[in-house]
Scaffold this motif. Structure first.
Motif, PDB file in Angstrom:
ATOM      1  N   ALA A 175     -15.653   3.916 -43.222  1.00  0.00           N
ATOM      2  CA  ALA A 175     -16.798   3.008 -43.209  1.00  0.00           C
ATOM      3  C   ALA A 175     -17.232   2.704 -44.642  1.00  0.00           C
ATOM      4  N   SER A 176     -18.131   1.747 -44.802  1.00  0.00           N
ATOM      5  CA  SER A 176     -18.633   1.416 -46.135  1.00  0.00           C
ATOM      6  C   SER A 176     -19.366   2.614 -46.737  1.00  0.00           C
ATOM      7  N   LEU A 177     -19.523   2.608 -48.049  1.00  0.00           N
ATOM      8  CA  LEU A 177     -20.204   3.711 -48.720  1.00  0.00           C
ATOM      9  C   LEU A 177     -21.641   3.883 -48.226  1.00  0.00           C
ATOM     10  N   LEU A 178     -22.315   2.766 -48.015  1.00  0.00           N
ATOM     11  CA  LEU A 178     -23.701   2.859 -47.548  1.00  0.00           C
ATOM     12  C   LEU A 178     -23.782   3.432 -46.135  1.00  0.00           C
ATOM     13  N   ARG A 179     -22.817   3.061 -45.266  1.00  0.00           N
ATOM     14  CA  ARG A 179     -22.854   3.617 -43.917  1.00  0.00           C
ATOM     15  C   ARG A 179     -22.515   5.104 -43.936  1.00  0.00           C
ATOM     16  N   GLN A 180     -21.541   5.496 -44.751  1.00  0.00           N
ATOM     17  CA  GLN A 180     -21.239   6.919 -44.872  1.00  0.00           C
ATOM     18  C   GLN A 180     -22.452   7.701 -45.383  1.00  0.00           C
TER      19      GLN A 180
END
Length: 383
Positions: A175-180
Motif C-alpha cells: 500500500a502507499s506510505l501514508l496508508r501503511q
C-alpha cells in the motif's frame, strides 16, 4: 445545473477514537517508531491425518494415509500451492494375490455441473510405486517384503513428495506510505486528496433518478478505490465516494450512508464438455455472476463544508473463506466492484450498473502492516 469541481477538498481528518496526526503529504512523513509485532512465534499446526481403507475378504487389503492442511480428518484433504503431498501406502498381500504393479496418481478436476461428465481435468500426474518387472523403478520402502518380485505380507511405501497447486498463493503489492502509516499508527485513512498515490479514482458518472414519479434528478459521482486493486481475503476494500449536485436537498438524500449501493461481484467462467460426446471437445463458455459483498458507508469527520459537494467513506468486508481470483485452463474466477443505482426513498431509476472496476482477491497479506477495518461497530453489512 451549476458545475462544481468534483475533486475532493484538501482536508485533514482527525479521529476521536484513533490518536495520532495524519500527515499532509507523502514528502512530510513524521518520524515514528516501528512496533515490535514479533512477540511470540506462531506454532505450526500438526498435519491432519486422513485414512482410507480398502477391504478384501473381510480384511484390510490396502490402507492409504494422507497428511494435509485440512482442519479435521473428517474434511477432504486440503493442499495449498507449493505444499507437498505426503502419505503412506500399505498393502497386506497374501499368497494367491496377483499384483503386477502399483501406481499412485494425482488427478485434478474442476466440477462444472451436477452430472458425472460435468468436469474438466487440469492435472494428471502418476508416480510408479512398485512393479513386478525389475526394469521399472520402484519407490523406496522400509518393508523387506516390498523388495521382492512378488508381494507377500505387509508392504509399506512412503509416498513421494509432489507439489500440488490447489489454493493459489497470491499477495497484493504494498500500500502507499501514508496508508501503511495509518495501519501502523492505528489512525484513519487519508482520502484521495491527501494521499493520491493510495487511491485509484474512476471516471465521473451520473446517477439519475425519478423522484416522486414526477421530477428527474441527477447527481455526479466520483468513486475511488484503495490501491493496489488487490485485497487479501479476510480484510476490506477501502472506498471513497464524492457526490455533487446543485440541489442541496437532493444531494442530502443521495449522500445518506444508506443510499449508495456498491457491490463486490464474482464472475465464474468455464468451458463445458457436457454438450459434446467427444472427450476433449468443449461446448460454449458458461458463466455465473453473483453479488457476494456490499459496501458499508459513513460520513467522514473534519471534511468541512463545500456547497454542492458531499463525501462518504466506506469499505467492503471480505470473508476469510472467499474464493481467490483464479485462472487456469478453461476455468476462471474474477471479481469486480460495481456501483449500482442509489437507494433513495420515493425514487426510481434504470436498473443498470453505473461503473465497474476489476479487482483481485488474494490469499496472502501484503508486506508491511496488516490492513484494518474502519467501519463503525454499529454498522451492519447491507444485503
Amino acid at each position: 445545473m451549476d458545475v462544481v469541481s468534483l475533486s475532493p477538498p484538501q482536508y485533514r481528518r482527525y479521529s476521536t477514537s484513533r490518536h495520532g496526526p495524519v500527515p499532509c503529504s507523502g514528502d512530510e512523513l513524521p518520524p515514528y517508531t516501528r512496533r515490535n509485532t514479533s512477540a511470540q512465534p506462531i506454532a505450526r499446526r500438526e498435519p491432519t491425518e486422513h485414512i482410507y481403507i480398502l477391504t478384501e475378504k473381510n480384511r484390510p487389503f490396502v490402507t492409504l494415509k494422507l497428511y494435509s492442511s485440512a482442519k479435521s480428518s473428517a474434511s477432504l484433504p486440503t493442499f495449498f500451492e507449493k505444499e507437498n503431498i505426503n502419505g503412506t501406502l500399505e498393502i497386506l498381500a497374501e499368497k494367491g494375490d496377483s499384483i503386477s504393479s502399483i501406481t499412485a496418481t494425482v488427478t485434478g478436476r474442476i466440477i462444472t455441473g451436477a452430472h458425472a461428465d460435468d468436469s474438466l481435468k487440469f492435472l494428471s500426474q502418476s508416480i510408479p510405486i512398485w512393479s513386478k518387472s525389475p526394469d521399472v523403478p520402484r519407490a523406496p520402502s522400509p518393508s523387506e517384503a516390498a523388495s521382492r518380485n512378488k508381494l507377500l505380507g505387509r508392504c509399506e511405501w512412503p509416498l513421494i513428495k509432489t507439489a500440488f497447486g490447489y489454493v493459489p498463493s497470491t499477495r497484493p503489492g504494498q500500500a502507499s506510505l501514508l496508508r501503511q502509516l495509518s495501519y501502523q499508527q492505528n489512525t484513519s485513512l487519508a482520502g484521495p486528496s491527501i494521499d493520491p498515490e493510495g487511491w485509484k479514482t474512476l471516471r465521473a458518472v451520473s446517477a439519475r433518478a425519478l423522484m416522486f414519479r414526477a421530477r428527474q434528478v441527477e447527481v455526479q459521482c466520483l468513486l475511488s478505490l484503495a490501491k493496489p486493486l488487490s485485497y487479501t481475503r479476510g480484510t476490506t476494500i477501502p472506498c471513497f465516494l464524492t457526490l455533487q449536485a446543485a440541489d442541496e436537498d437532493i444531494l442530502r438524500l443521495f449522500a445518506a450512508p444508506s443510499a449508495p449501493v456498491l457491490k463486490l461481484q464474482r464472475r465464474i467462467r468455464f468451458l463445458s464438455n457436457s454438450s459434446s460426446p467427444v472427450e476433449g471437445v468443449y461446448g460454449p463458455w458458461k458463466e455465473s455472476v453473483e453479488d457476494i459483498g456490499s459496501a458499508i458507508w459513513w460520513l467522514p469527520a473534519g471534511t468541512g463544508g463545500q456547497p454542492g459537494v458531499r463525501h462518504l467513506e466506506g469499505e467492503i468486508k471480505l470473508g476469510k473463506d472467499i474464493r481467490p481470483t483464479t485462472s487456469m485452463s478453461h476455468f476462471s474466477i474474477t471479481y469486480h466492484v460495481v456501483l449500482r443505482p442509489f437507494n433513495v426513498p420515493h425514487s426510481s431509476s434504470e436498473d443498470r450498473s453505473l461503473i465497474s472496476e476489476p479487482v483481485e482477491i488474494a490469499t496472502m497479506h501484503a508486506r508491511g502492516p496488516r490492513p484494518q477495518a474502519y467501519s463503525p461497530p454499529a454498522y451492519t453489512t447491507p444485503t
